[in-house]
Motif scaffolding. Sequence first.
Motif: not given
Length: 196
Positions: A6, A8, A20, A29, A31, A89, A91
């Motif tokens: 992802i 983000l 996130g 996930y 991070y 994910v 960020d």
Amino acid sequence: MQPTVIFLIGSAGSGKSTIGQWIAQQYNYCYLDKDTICNTFTGELLELKGYSRNDRDGCAYYSEVVMPLEYQALLNIANDNVQLGRSVVLDAPFLSYFPDPHYITNLIDKYGWQQTRVNLVVLQITVDDKVLRTRMQERNLERDQWKFDHWDAFIEGLRSKHCLWEGISKIQFDNSSATIHTEHLKEVLDIHSIHE
């Protein structure tokens, strides 16, 4: 299960980190926050060249030399996790890369994500301008000073940047409320095959 990445994306102060971290907990996930990964070496690199540790906006050395290294480090760590079958994910704003329609397809080629059948999703966090300013004031980071000093230009810059990436699903989520609407966010993510 195939891993998911992802992206983000969104402005500083939009609530990406909170969302996130929620996604990482909800879906187990990995991070990865660009600031956490990179800020220490970014500050050192800037100081070595005679800049303040917080010079980002409007600093050519940061945008042309340091920032690409930040994103390279972030994506290399992400790929290590993907190759282990872990979903991630990411960020990070990614705003400077929005104009390149081939950004994602180039990453797919670079990391061989076609072979690992990685599910790629953009989750763009949007927020009302007034809410954004309040949140940035509350977080009180020195590196945001340029944004406050050039607020109209900063907001206009955000509005003018559209994610033109091809080959990836795109979701928008309005995070202007005081609390995250987690049930709605979960529904939106599940539609895009992001499962626990």
